[in-house]
Every structure is written in C-alpha cells, then in structure tokens.
Scaffold this motif. Structure first.
Motif, PDB file in Angstrom:
ATOM      1  N   GLY A   8       0.825  -1.205   0.000  1.00  0.00           N
ATOM      2  CA  GLY A   8       0.000   0.000   0.000  1.00  0.00           C
ATOM      3  C   GLY A   8       0.851   1.242   0.000  1.00  0.00           C
ATOM      4  O   GLY A   8       2.029   1.217   0.355  1.00  0.00           O
ATOM      5  N   THR A   9       0.233   2.339  -0.378  1.00  0.00           N
ATOM      6  CA  THR A   9       0.971   3.587  -0.544  1.00  0.00           C
ATOM      7  C   THR A   9       1.084   4.405   0.736  1.00  0.00           C
ATOM      8  O   THR A   9       1.714   5.449   0.730  1.00  0.00           O
ATOM      9  CB  THR A   9       0.313   4.443  -1.636  1.00  0.00           C
ATOM     10  N   GLY A  10       0.478   3.953   1.819  1.00  0.00           N
ATOM     11  CA  GLY A  10       0.593   4.674   3.085  1.00  0.00           C
ATOM     12  C   GLY A  10      -0.702   5.311   3.551  1.00  0.00           C
ATOM     13  O   GLY A  10      -0.694   6.138   4.456  1.00  0.00           O
ATOM     14  N   CYS A  11      -1.812   4.918   2.963  1.00  0.00           N
ATOM     15  CA  CYS A  11      -3.113   5.462   3.357  1.00  0.00           C
ATOM     16  C   CYS A  11      -3.493   4.971   4.761  1.00  0.00           C
ATOM     17  O   CYS A  11      -2.825   4.125   5.345  1.00  0.00           O
ATOM     18  CB  CYS A  11      -4.182   5.046   2.348  1.00  0.00           C
ATOM     19  N   THR A  12      -4.577   5.508   5.285  1.00  0.00           N
ATOM     20  CA  THR A  12      -5.038   5.136   6.620  1.00  0.00           C
ATOM     21  C   THR A  12      -5.314   3.639   6.711  1.00  0.00           C
ATOM     22  O   THR A  12      -4.951   2.999   7.697  1.00  0.00           O
ATOM     23  CB  THR A  12      -6.309   5.931   6.983  1.00  0.00           C
ATOM     24  N   LYS A  13      -5.952   3.074   5.687  1.00  0.00           N
ATOM     25  CA  LYS A  13      -6.248   1.632   5.701  1.00  0.00           C
ATOM     26  C   LYS A  13      -4.957   0.813   5.733  1.00  0.00           C
ATOM     27  O   LYS A  13      -4.895  -0.220   6.386  1.00  0.00           O
ATOM     28  CB  LYS A  13      -7.092   1.238   4.492  1.00  0.00           C
ATOM     29  N   CYS A  14      -3.940   1.291   5.021  1.00  0.00           N
ATOM     30  CA  CYS A  14      -2.653   0.591   5.009  1.00  0.00           C
ATOM     31  C   CYS A  14      -2.027   0.598   6.412  1.00  0.00           C
ATOM     32  O   CYS A  14      -1.480  -0.411   6.857  1.00  0.00           O
ATOM     33  CB  CYS A  14      -1.699   1.231   4.006  1.00  0.00           C
ATOM     34  N   GLU A  15      -2.123   1.717   7.074  1.00  0.00           N
ATOM     35  CA  GLU A  15      -1.585   1.829   8.436  1.00  0.00           C
ATOM     36  C   GLU A  15      -2.373   0.937   9.394  1.00  0.00           C
ATOM     37  O   GLU A  15      -1.792   0.308  10.286  1.00  0.00           O
ATOM     38  CB  GLU A  15      -1.601   3.284   8.906  1.00  0.00           C
ATOM     39  N   ASN A  16      -3.695   0.877   9.216  1.00  0.00           N
ATOM     40  CA  ASN A  16      -4.520  -0.005  10.047  1.00  0.00           C
ATOM     41  C   ASN A  16      -4.153  -1.463   9.820  1.00  0.00           C
ATOM     42  O   ASN A  16      -4.098  -2.256  10.770  1.00  0.00           O
ATOM     43  CB  ASN A  16      -6.013   0.211   9.759  1.00  0.00           C
ATOM     44  N   LEU A  17      -3.898  -1.824   8.571  1.00  0.00           N
ATOM     45  CA  LEU A  17      -3.494  -3.196   8.254  1.00  0.00           C
ATOM     46  C   LEU A  17      -2.171  -3.518   8.930  1.00  0.00           C
ATOM     47  O   LEU A  17      -2.017  -4.596   9.508  1.00  0.00           O
ATOM     48  CB  LEU A  17      -3.399  -3.392   6.745  1.00  0.00           C
ATOM     49  N   MET A  49      -4.146  -4.632  -7.781  1.00  0.00           N
ATOM     50  CA  MET A  49      -4.606  -3.375  -8.370  1.00  0.00           C
ATOM     51  C   MET A  49      -5.370  -2.527  -7.356  1.00  0.00           C
ATOM     52  O   MET A  49      -5.770  -1.410  -7.662  1.00  0.00           O
ATOM     53  CB  MET A  49      -5.507  -3.650  -9.573  1.00  0.00           C
ATOM     54  N   MET A  50      -5.617  -3.066  -6.164  1.00  0.00           N
ATOM     55  CA  MET A  50      -6.342  -2.348  -5.131  1.00  0.00           C
ATOM     56  C   MET A  50      -5.612  -2.546  -3.805  1.00  0.00           C
ATOM     57  O   MET A  50      -5.223  -3.664  -3.477  1.00  0.00           O
ATOM     58  CB  MET A  50      -7.772  -2.885  -5.023  1.00  0.00           C
ATOM     59  N   VAL A  66      -9.186  -4.542   5.158  1.00  0.00           N
ATOM     60  CA  VAL A  66      -8.330  -4.639   6.339  1.00  0.00           C
ATOM     61  C   VAL A  66      -8.885  -5.753   7.232  1.00  0.00           C
ATOM     62  O   VAL A  66      -9.856  -5.542   7.958  1.00  0.00           O
ATOM     63  CB  VAL A  66      -8.299  -3.298   7.115  1.00  0.00           C
ATOM     64  N   PRO A  67      -8.281  -6.943   7.175  1.00  0.00           N
ATOM     65  CA  PRO A  67      -8.752  -8.034   8.032  1.00  0.00           C
ATOM     66  C   PRO A  67      -8.395  -7.773   9.492  1.00  0.00           C
ATOM     67  O   PRO A  67      -7.444  -7.045   9.792  1.00  0.00           O
ATOM     68  CB  PRO A  67      -8.009  -9.258   7.499  1.00  0.00           C
ATOM     69  N   SER A  68      -9.161  -8.374  10.383  1.00  0.00           N
ATOM     70  CA  SER A  68      -8.909  -8.233  11.819  1.00  0.00           C
ATOM     71  C   SER A  68      -7.639  -8.994  12.193  1.00  0.00           C
ATOM     72  O   SER A  68      -7.187  -9.875  11.447  1.00  0.00           O
ATOM     73  CB  SER A  68     -10.090  -8.802  12.606  1.00  0.00           C
TER      74      SER A  68
END
Length: 77
Positions: A8-17, A49-50, A66-68
């Motif tokens: 990931g590029t560093g988005c919030t979801k990436c950080e949560n993951l 791609m996502m 983002v899995p738990s």
C-alpha cells in the motif's frame, strides 16, 4: 520465519493493516518479518490493483480490505 508484506501507498487503511498484522504476529507467536511495500511498481508486480493488500511469503492473501488481527492470525497458521 514468515515474510509478511503490507502492500500500500501509506493510506489510513494501510496503516490499520500494519497495526493489525503486528497484533496478529504478537498474538500468534509466529516468527515473522513485516515489510511495507509502498512502491507502486512493486505492488503491481504482485498482480494487486487495489490496496491495501497483504502477502505472506510472496503469496497475496488479502486485497482491498483490512482483516482483523484474528483473521490475519489464521492466515499465518
């Protein structure tokens, strides 16, 4: 030792993951190296791609969500 890659590029979801992966590794006791992959060329080389996406030992396991920590721990078992 497992190689866990967060794509990931560093988005919030990436950080949560990333946070959930760290929790899963700690809970499961699995020996793992966690690596963030932010280069879009490398991310697409996985066929992703996502983002965010999660790869374990080079194999993409999760894409676009983002899995738990519990779901991630099951993937590591």
């Amino acid at each position: 030792m497992k190689l866990i890659q967060i794509l990931g590029t560093g988005c919030t979801k990436c950080e949560n993951l990333k946070s959930n992966v760290e929790q899963a590794v700690q809970q499961s006791g699995v020996e793992a190296r966690i690596e963030k992959v932010t280069d879009i060329v490398k991310i697409t080389s996985f066929g992703v791609m996502m983002t965010p996406a999660l790869a374990v030992d080079g194999e993409v396991k999760v894409v676009g969500k983002v899995p738990s920590p519990d779901e991630i721990a099951k993937l590591l078992a």
